[in-house]
Design an enzyme around this catalytic site. Structure first.
Site, mmCIF file in Angstrom:
data_model
loop_
_atom_site.group_PDB
_atom_site.id
_atom_site.type_symbol
_atom_site.label_atom_id
_atom_site.label_comp_id
_atom_site.label_asym_id
_atom_site.label_seq_id
_atom_site.Cartn_x
_atom_site.Cartn_y
_atom_site.Cartn_z
ATOM 1 N N LYS A 281 0.891 -1.050 -0.027
ATOM 2 C CA LYS A 281 -0.101 -0.016 0.149
ATOM 3 C C LYS A 281 0.875 1.321 0.007
ATOM 4 O O LYS A 281 1.884 1.412 0.815
ATOM 5 C CB LYS A 281 -0.989 -0.264 1.160
ATOM 6 N N GLU A 366 -18.129 -5.840 11.445
ATOM 7 C CA GLU A 366 -18.977 -4.975 12.515
ATOM 8 C C GLU A 366 -20.021 -5.854 13.198
ATOM 9 O O GLU A 366 -20.513 -5.570 14.325
ATOM 10 C CB GLU A 366 -19.777 -3.916 11.645
ATOM 11 N N ARG A 394 -25.149 -3.146 8.448
ATOM 12 C CA ARG A 394 -25.073 -4.530 8.303
ATOM 13 C C ARG A 394 -24.994 -5.151 9.785
ATOM 14 O O ARG A 394 -25.334 -6.532 9.630
ATOM 15 C CB ARG A 394 -23.855 -5.047 7.589
HETATM 16 C C1 LIG Z 1 -18.145 -2.744 6.009
HETATM 17 C C2 LIG Z 1 -17.046 -1.796 5.987
HETATM 18 N N1 LIG Z 1 -16.437 -1.449 7.077
HETATM 19 C C3 LIG Z 1 -15.222 -0.429 7.192
HETATM 20 C C4 LIG Z 1 -14.951 0.073 5.883
HETATM 21 C C5 LIG Z 1 -13.938 1.214 6.044
HETATM 22 N N2 LIG Z 1 -12.852 0.697 5.123
HETATM 23 C C6 LIG Z 1 -12.562 1.039 3.999
HETATM 24 S S1 LIG Z 1 -11.354 0.541 3.179
HETATM 25 C C7 LIG Z 1 -10.916 -0.359 4.569
HETATM 26 C C8 LIG Z 1 -9.738 -1.113 4.653
HETATM 27 C C9 LIG Z 1 -9.684 -2.119 3.633
HETATM 28 O O1 LIG Z 1 -8.758 -2.999 3.554
HETATM 29 P P1 LIG Z 1 -8.473 -3.869 2.366
HETATM 30 O O2 LIG Z 1 -9.548 -4.806 2.027
HETATM 31 O O3 LIG Z 1 -7.090 -4.813 2.831
HETATM 32 O O4 LIG Z 1 -8.094 -3.153 1.322
HETATM 33 P P2 LIG Z 1 -6.554 -2.145 0.955
HETATM 34 O O5 LIG Z 1 -7.082 -0.529 1.382
HETATM 35 O O6 LIG Z 1 -5.706 -2.578 1.792
HETATM 36 O O7 LIG Z 1 -6.286 -2.321 -0.432
HETATM 37 C C10 LIG Z 1 -11.792 -0.290 5.459
HETATM 38 C C11 LIG Z 1 -11.844 -0.865 6.980
HETATM 39 C C12 LIG Z 1 -15.668 -0.497 4.696
HETATM 40 N N3 LIG Z 1 -15.410 0.426 3.502
HETATM 41 N N4 LIG Z 1 -16.876 -1.223 4.672
HETATM 42 MG MG LIG Z 2 -5.053 -4.681 2.507
#
Ligand SMILES: Cc1ncc(C[n+]2csc(CCOP(=O)(O)OP(=O)(O)O)c2C)c(N)n1
Ligand SMILES: [Mg+2]
Ligand SMILES: CC(=O)[C@@H](O)[C@H](O)COP(=O)(O)O
Length: 640
Positions: A281, A366, A394
Site C-alpha cells: 500500500k 461489524e 450490516r
Molecule cells: C463494512 C465496511 N467497514 C469498514 C469500511 C472502511 N474501510 C474502507 S477500506 C478499509 C480497509 C480495506 O482493507 P483491504 O480490504 O485490505 O484493502 P486495501 O485498502 O488494503 O487495498 C476499510 C476498513 C468499509 N468500507 N466497509
Molecule cells: Mg489490505
C-alpha cells in the site's frame, strides 16, 4: 508522448512491450500522486494496485469479462485504463466517483463501498454464467482487510463447493486495512507469504534469470509452472486448499510478468481459484511508504513533495470523542473499546495507547463487533463500539437480537452520521436514526456540540441494561451552542419571545446552528419560534408533547432519512399524547445521493436554513389563511 494518454481502453494495453508496461506503471503512479494530492482520495490503496490492475486488464477482457473490486476504493487505476482519465474533480460534484460507477462505465459493476461483498457478487455472477452457459470470466479482487469480513467467508463457503464453476479470486494482500490487518487469517496469509525457503528460492531464481535473459524467460516460465509443486513442498498446505480452492501464489504483486503468468493460469482453470498477490500500500511514493499510520489510505489534499496535509487538522467530532474516551478509561476500568479495522479514523488511537489491553480491533467485522460487545457486557464490562454510522447498517440484527434483546449495556458511537458527501451514496450516515428506532430499549443521543458530546457519551456509558447510541457528523465540530434552559431532558436553545409562539423547531444534533439561523429568518417574517434540542432523540422526551401543545406548528430538522427518523418518532409521540398540532419534518430524502461536497449535497436536498425557513413560512401563512408567495421574497433572497 506519455503512454497513459494512449490508453483509451484495456485492449490498448495488449500491444505494449514489457518495458513500456513498466513505464506505464510509473506514469500511472506519477499521475495518481499529482492528481490525488490535489483532490484527496484513496492514494495509498491505488498506488498498491498499479501493476495488478494492468495485468488484470491484459489477461482478462473487460467488460466481456467482469472485473469486480471489493470496497472499490482501489479502482482508480481501473478507471484510468478504462477510458476515464479526468481526475480533476475526483469525488466532487459532477466529477468521477471515488468508487466504481455503472453510470460512468460498462467496466464497473459494484458501486457500494461497503467491504467484503465482492465474493458474494462474484459467486452470483459465476452461477449465472454457468446456468446461462455464458462464456465469461469473473474476477474478484479482494483485499486482505476485506477478507476479515464475515460475508467473504459466507461466499467462499459457497464458491468452494462448486469445483467446476470457474471463478478467479485475486487476494490483494498488502497486509493492511488502515493499520496492519489483524487476526488468524492475517497470520495465515503471512505464513503463505513468508515461507523462507520459498521466498529465498524465488528471489534467487529471479536474480539468476535476470542475468540470463535468453534462457531466462522460458526457464522462468518453467519454474513458475514448477513453483506450485515447490511451494507445496516447502510451504504449508494453505487453508484455501483445505477449503477445496485451488491456490496460486504468493505472487509478487508488482511484477507484471509474474502476475500475467499467474492470472493466465488461473483463467484457464475450470473452477474457483485464488491468486494470492503480495502488494505494498502506498508503493512508489515515499511519504506513503513511510507512513506507519495507514500508508495514506485516505487523504485530503496534500503537498505532493512532502505528503504533508494542505490544511491543518481542526478539532473534529472524532477527536473530541477520542479525548473523552481516554478520560473515561481512566475513571472506569470496566470501559473497553471496539473498532472494526478503523482505530485511527474513529478516534480510538489515544485510548489504545493508554489502555492497550482494553481495545479490540475485530477486523472489518461489524456484526461480530456487536455480538462480541454483547459478550463483553455480559462479562461485566462496558464496551464502546466506535463505527461509522453507515457501517452499522450490516449489524442491525446483532444490535437488535444480541445486544438489545439481552439488555446489554453496550454503547455504539456512530461517527460520520448524516450526509458525508464525497464518498458517495453508500457512505452517508443517513439511516441510523430510522433503522434503530425499532430497537426496543435502545436510546439514541445526538449531541449538538463538543460539550454535549462529552456529556451524552458519559450519560450513555452509565446505562448498563440496554444499548445506547451517540451519533455525530463527519469533520470539524461546530461552535458551542449554549442552552437557555432545560425542559425535561431537552435543551431550549432559543425562546420565542412570546407566550403564544408559532413554531416549535426541534433541532437534532449538529444541525443546531442551522436551526437557530432558521429561527432568525422566520423572525423576519414575523414568525415566532422556539428552538429545542432533544439531546436524546430516542425515546422522545415526555416533555415534548406539552411543549408542542403551546405552539401552532412543530417542525423537526434532522441529518437522517426523513423516513422513520426523528420527525416520524416525534409525530407519533404527539399523536399518542393526543396533541393535535401540525408537524412538518425536514430530513434527507429516501434516495441514494450522488457524490459531492457535504454542503453541495445539503443544498441539493434542501436541508439549508433558507430552504426550510421558506417552507415553514408558507406553512404558517397557510395556517393564517394568508398564504402569499411574495411575502417570502426576503427568505428567497437569503437563500440566493
Ligand atoms: C463494512 C465496511 N467497514 C469498514 C469500511 C472502511 N474501510 C474502507 S477500506 C478499509 C480497509 C480495506 O482493507 P483491504 O480490504 O485490505 O484493502 P486495501 O485498502 O488494503 O487495498 C476499510 C476498513 C468499509 N468500507 N466497509
Ligand atoms: Mg489490505
Ligand atoms: C473506503 C472507505 O470506506 C473509507 O476509506 C472511507 O472512505 C473513509 O472515510 P473518511 O474519509 O470519512 O474517513
Amino acid at each position: 508522448m506519455p503512454l497513459l494518454t494512449r490508453i483509451t481502453g484495456p485492449r490498448d494495453l495488449d500491444r505494449l512491450t514489457p518495458e513500456e508496461l513498466d513505464r506505464l506503471a510509473q506514469e500511472i503512479r506519477t499521475f495518481l500522486v499529482d492528481s490525488v494530492s490535489k483532490t484527496g482520495g484513496h492514494l495509498g490503496p491505488n498506488l498498491g494496485v498499479v501493476e495488478l490492475t494492468i495485468a488484470l486488464h491484459r489477461v482478462f477482457d473487460s467488460p466481456a469479462d467482469r472485473v469486480l473490486w471489493d470496497t472499490g476504493h482501489q479502482a482508480y487505476v481501473h478507471k484510468l485504463l478504462t477510458g476515464r482519465q479526468d481526475f480533476s474533480r475526483l469525488r466532487g460534484k459532477g466529477g468521477l466517483s471515488g468508487y466504481p460507477s455503472r453510470a460512468e462505465s460498462e467496466h464497473d459493476v459494484i458501486e457500494n463501498s461497503h467491504a467484503s461483498t465482492v465474493l458474494g457478487w462474484a459467486d452470483g455472477l459465476a452461477k449465472a454464467n454457468q446456468l446461462l452457459e455464458r462464456d465469461q470470466h469473473v474476477v474478484a479482487v479482494i483485499g486482505d482487510g476485506a477478507l476479515t469480513g464475515g460475508m467473504a467467508w459466507e461466499a467462499l463457503n459457497n464458491i468452494a463447493e462448486a469445483k467446476d464453476r470457474p471463478l478467479v479470486i485475486v487476494v490483494n494482500d498488502n497486509e493492511r486495512s488502515y493499520a496492519p490487518t489483524i487476526g488468524g487469517l492475517a497470520n495465515h496469509l503471512a505464513t503463505l507469504r513468508t515461507t523462507d525457503g520459498y521466498e529465498r528460492f524465488l528471489a534467487r531464481t529471479k536474480e539468476l534469470l535476470d542475468r540470463t535473459p535468453v534462457v531466462g524467460k522460458p526457464l522462468y516460465e518453467t519454474l513458475h509452472g514448477a513453483k506450485k509443486g515447490l511451494k507445496d513442498f516447502i510451504a504449508p498446505q494453505g487453508m484455501f486448499e483445505d477449503l477445496g480452492l485451488k491456490y496460486v501464489g504468493p505472487i509478487d504483486g508488482h511484477d507484471i510478468e509474474a502476475l500475467e503468468s499467474a492470472l493466465t493460469r488461473a483463467k484457464r482453470f475450470n473452477g474457483p481459484v485464488i491468486v494470492h498477490c503480495l502488494t505494498e500500500k502506498g508503493r512508489g511514493y515515499e511519504p506513503a511508504e513511510q507512513d506507519e499510520a495507514d500508508r495514506f489510505h485516505g487523504i485530503g489534499p496534500i503537498h505532493p513533495d512532502t505528503g504533508l496535509p494542505i490544511k491543518a487538522a481542526a478539532a473534529s467530532w472524532t477527536s473530541v470523542f477520542g479525548d473523552e474516551m481516554v478520560k473515561l478509561g481512566r475513571e472506569r476500568e470496566d470501559i473497553v473499546a471496539i473498532t472494526a479495522a478503523m482505530l485511527q479514523p474513529v478516534g480510538l488511537k489515544k485510548f489504545a495507547d493508554a489502555f492497550p489491553d482494553r481495545i479490540f480491533d475485530v477486523g472489518i467485522a461489524e456484526q461480530h463487533a456487536a455480538v462480541s460487545a454483547a459478550g463483553l457486557a455480559t462479562g461485566g464490562l462496558h464496551p464502546v463500539f466506535a463505527v461509522y454510522a453507515t457501517f452499522l447498517n450490516r449489524a442491525f440484527d446483532q444490535v437488535l437480537m444480541d445486544v438489545a434483546l439481552h439488555r446489554c449495556g453496550v454503547t455504539f458511537v456512530l461517527d460520520r452520521a448524516g450526509v458525508t458527501g464525497d464518498d458517495g451514496a453508500s457512505h452517508n450516515g443517513m439511516w441510523d436514526m430510522s433503522m434503530l428506532q425499532v430497537v426496543p430499549g435502545l436510546s439514541i443521543a445526538a449531541p449538538r456540540d463538543a460539550e454535549q458530546l462529552r456529556a451524552q457519551l458519559r450519560e450513555a456509558v452509565q446505562v448498563e441494561d440496554a444499548p445506547t447510541v451517540v451519533r455525530y457528523s463527519k469533520g470539524v465540530v461546530g461552535p458551542a451552542v449554549p442552552a437557555v434552559r432545560r425542559v425535561g431532558g431537552m435543551d431550549v436553545l432559543r425562546e420565542p419571545g412570546t407566550d403564544r409562539p408559532d413554531v416549535l423547531l426541534v433541532s437534532v444534533g449538529a444541525l443546531a446552528p442551522m436551526c437557530l439561523e432558521i429561527a432568525s429568518l422566520l423572525d423576519k417574517q414575523g414568525i415566532s419560534t422556539t428552538v429545542v434540542d432533544p439531546r436524546w432523540v430516542k425515546p422522545v422526551d415526555e416533555a415534548m408533547a406539552p411543549l408542542a401543545e403551546r405552539h401552532r406548528v412543530v417542525v423537526t430538522v434532522e441529518d437522517n432519512s426523513r423516513v422513520g427518523g426523528v420527525g416520524s418518532a416525534v409525530s407519533q409521540s404527539l399523536r399518542d399524547a393526543g396533541v393535535d398540532v401540525p408537524l412538518r419534518d425536514f430530513g434527507i430524502p429516501p434516495r441514494f445521493l450522488d457524490h459531492a461536497s457535504r454542503a453541495e449535497v445539503m443544498t441539493e436536498i434542501g436541508l439549508t436554513a433558507p430552504d426550510i425557513a421558506r417552507q415553514v413560512t408558507g406553512l404558517v401563512s397557510k395556517l393564517d389563511g394568508r398564504y402569499d408567495r411574495t411575502e417570502t421574497t426576503e427568505v428567497e433572497a437569503a437563500r440566493d
